[in-house]
Design an enzyme around this catalytic site. Structure first.
Site, PDB file in Angstrom:
ATOM      1  N   ASN A  46      -3.183  -2.212  -7.097  1.00  0.00           N
ATOM      2  CA  ASN A  46      -2.395  -0.859  -7.094  1.00  0.00           C
ATOM      3  C   ASN A  46      -2.154  -0.401  -8.753  1.00  0.00           C
ATOM      4  O   ASN A  46      -2.092  -1.167  -9.338  1.00  0.00           O
ATOM      5  CB  ASN A  46      -0.834  -1.302  -6.487  1.00  0.00           C
ATOM      6  CG  ASN A  46      -0.045  -2.244  -7.105  1.00  0.00           C
ATOM      7  OD1 ASN A  46      -0.415  -3.320  -7.450  1.00  0.00           O
ATOM      8  ND2 ASN A  46       1.182  -1.963  -7.067  1.00  0.00           N
ATOM      9  N   VAL A  47      -2.110   0.968  -8.554  1.00  0.00           N
ATOM     10  CA  VAL A  47      -1.950   1.729  -9.736  1.00  0.00           C
ATOM     11  C   VAL A  47      -0.819   2.541  -9.749  1.00  0.00           C
ATOM     12  O   VAL A  47      -0.718   3.640  -8.957  1.00  0.00           O
ATOM     13  CB  VAL A  47      -3.285   2.505 -10.129  1.00  0.00           C
ATOM     14  CG1 VAL A  47      -2.939   3.219 -11.542  1.00  0.00           C
ATOM     15  CG2 VAL A  47      -4.342   1.562 -10.473  1.00  0.00           C
ATOM     16  N   GLU A  48       0.281   2.349 -10.223  1.00  0.00           N
ATOM     17  CA  GLU A  48       1.321   3.204 -10.357  1.00  0.00           C
ATOM     18  C   GLU A  48       1.418   4.203 -11.451  1.00  0.00           C
ATOM     19  O   GLU A  48       0.681   4.201 -12.240  1.00  0.00           O
ATOM     20  CB  GLU A  48       2.701   2.455 -10.476  1.00  0.00           C
ATOM     21  CG  GLU A  48       3.094   1.435  -9.361  1.00  0.00           C
ATOM     22  CD  GLU A  48       4.213   0.735  -9.275  1.00  0.00           C
ATOM     23  OE1 GLU A  48       4.559   0.023  -8.518  1.00  0.00           O
ATOM     24  OE2 GLU A  48       5.004   0.833 -10.620  1.00  0.00           O
ATOM     25  N   CYS A  57      -2.280   2.735  -3.866  1.00  0.00           N
ATOM     26  CA  CYS A  57      -2.286   1.575  -3.214  1.00  0.00           C
ATOM     27  C   CYS A  57      -3.558   0.634  -3.521  1.00  0.00           C
ATOM     28  O   CYS A  57      -4.633   1.072  -3.681  1.00  0.00           O
ATOM     29  CB  CYS A  57      -2.100   1.496  -1.733  1.00  0.00           C
ATOM     30  SG  CYS A  57      -0.583   2.358  -1.473  1.00  0.00           S
ATOM     31  N   GLU A  59      -5.347  -1.197  -1.543  1.00  0.00           N
ATOM     32  CA  GLU A  59      -6.644  -1.150  -0.748  1.00  0.00           C
ATOM     33  C   GLU A  59      -7.552   0.267  -0.701  1.00  0.00           C
ATOM     34  O   GLU A  59      -8.631   0.220  -0.669  1.00  0.00           O
ATOM     35  CB  GLU A  59      -5.647  -0.945   0.783  1.00  0.00           C
ATOM     36  CG  GLU A  59      -4.948  -2.010   1.313  1.00  0.00           C
ATOM     37  CD  GLU A  59      -3.620  -2.050   0.988  1.00  0.00           C
ATOM     38  OE1 GLU A  59      -3.187  -1.744  -0.326  1.00  0.00           O
ATOM     39  OE2 GLU A  59      -2.792  -2.066   1.648  1.00  0.00           O
ATOM     40  N   CYS A  89      -0.137   0.252   4.095  1.00  0.00           N
ATOM     41  CA  CYS A  89       0.663   1.385   4.316  1.00  0.00           C
ATOM     42  C   CYS A  89       0.231   2.252   5.313  1.00  0.00           C
ATOM     43  O   CYS A  89      -1.092   2.027   5.668  1.00  0.00           O
ATOM     44  CB  CYS A  89       1.209   2.058   3.133  1.00  0.00           C
ATOM     45  SG  CYS A  89      -0.005   3.001   2.547  1.00  0.00           S
ATOM     46  N   CYS A  92      -3.241   4.060   3.799  1.00  0.00           N
ATOM     47  CA  CYS A  92      -3.867   2.998   3.614  1.00  0.00           C
ATOM     48  C   CYS A  92      -4.638   2.683   5.080  1.00  0.00           C
ATOM     49  O   CYS A  92      -6.008   2.487   5.032  1.00  0.00           O
ATOM     50  CB  CYS A  92      -3.539   1.820   2.781  1.00  0.00           C
ATOM     51  SG  CYS A  92      -3.347   1.977   1.189  1.00  0.00           S
TER      52      CYS A  92
END
Length: 133
Positions: A46-48, A57, A59, A89, A92
């Site tokens: 994941n990359v925020e 996300c 995935e 989620c 995804c």
């Protein structure tokens, strides 16, 4: 998938956690897709973003990375967080469904145990590419 394949998937998912960029939530998630021929494992994390709506996300990172490498058919995807089991989620689930109606989704626990569901179980009566034909 055979037991050895699931173990390899778990190890790739676990390895991907180190690449998570999650300075805001501190909720690292890793994922890995397996090509339909079982020869290629492509992981993502994941990359925020400070603008939360721009987060992506694990995935979707794994899938978009795989697609950009020429893979569009997958037999399995694995996912886990640094805190243990998670499920994909809704967004995804829809992205996973785009590339396979029959994919198995492995939701791993810290110890390598897992729950497995098909995308149909996670996203019943789904909308996909065939609906646009």
């Amino acid at each position: 998938m055979e037991k050895e394949d699931i173990e390899k998937l778990f190890q790739e998912v676990k390895k991907s956690l180190q690449y998570s960029y999650c300075p805001y939530s501190n909720f690292a998630v890793g994922a890995c897709v397996v090509s339909d021929d079982k020869n290629t494992y492509i992981y993502g994390a994941n990359v925020e973003n400070a603008s939360y709506g721009n987060c992506i996300c694990a995935e979707r990172v794994a899938i978009t990375k795989a697609v950009s490498m020429g893979y569009t058919k997958f037999m399995a995807i694995g996912v886990m967080s640094a805190k243990g089991r998670v499920t994909p989620c809704g967004i995804c689930r829809q992205v996973i469904r785009e590339f396979s109606k029959d994919i198995n989704v492995y939701m791993f626990h810290d110890d390598g145990g897992y729950d497995m569901k098909t995308i149909e179980e996670l996203l019943p009566d789904s909308f996909g590419p065939d609906d646009l034909k």
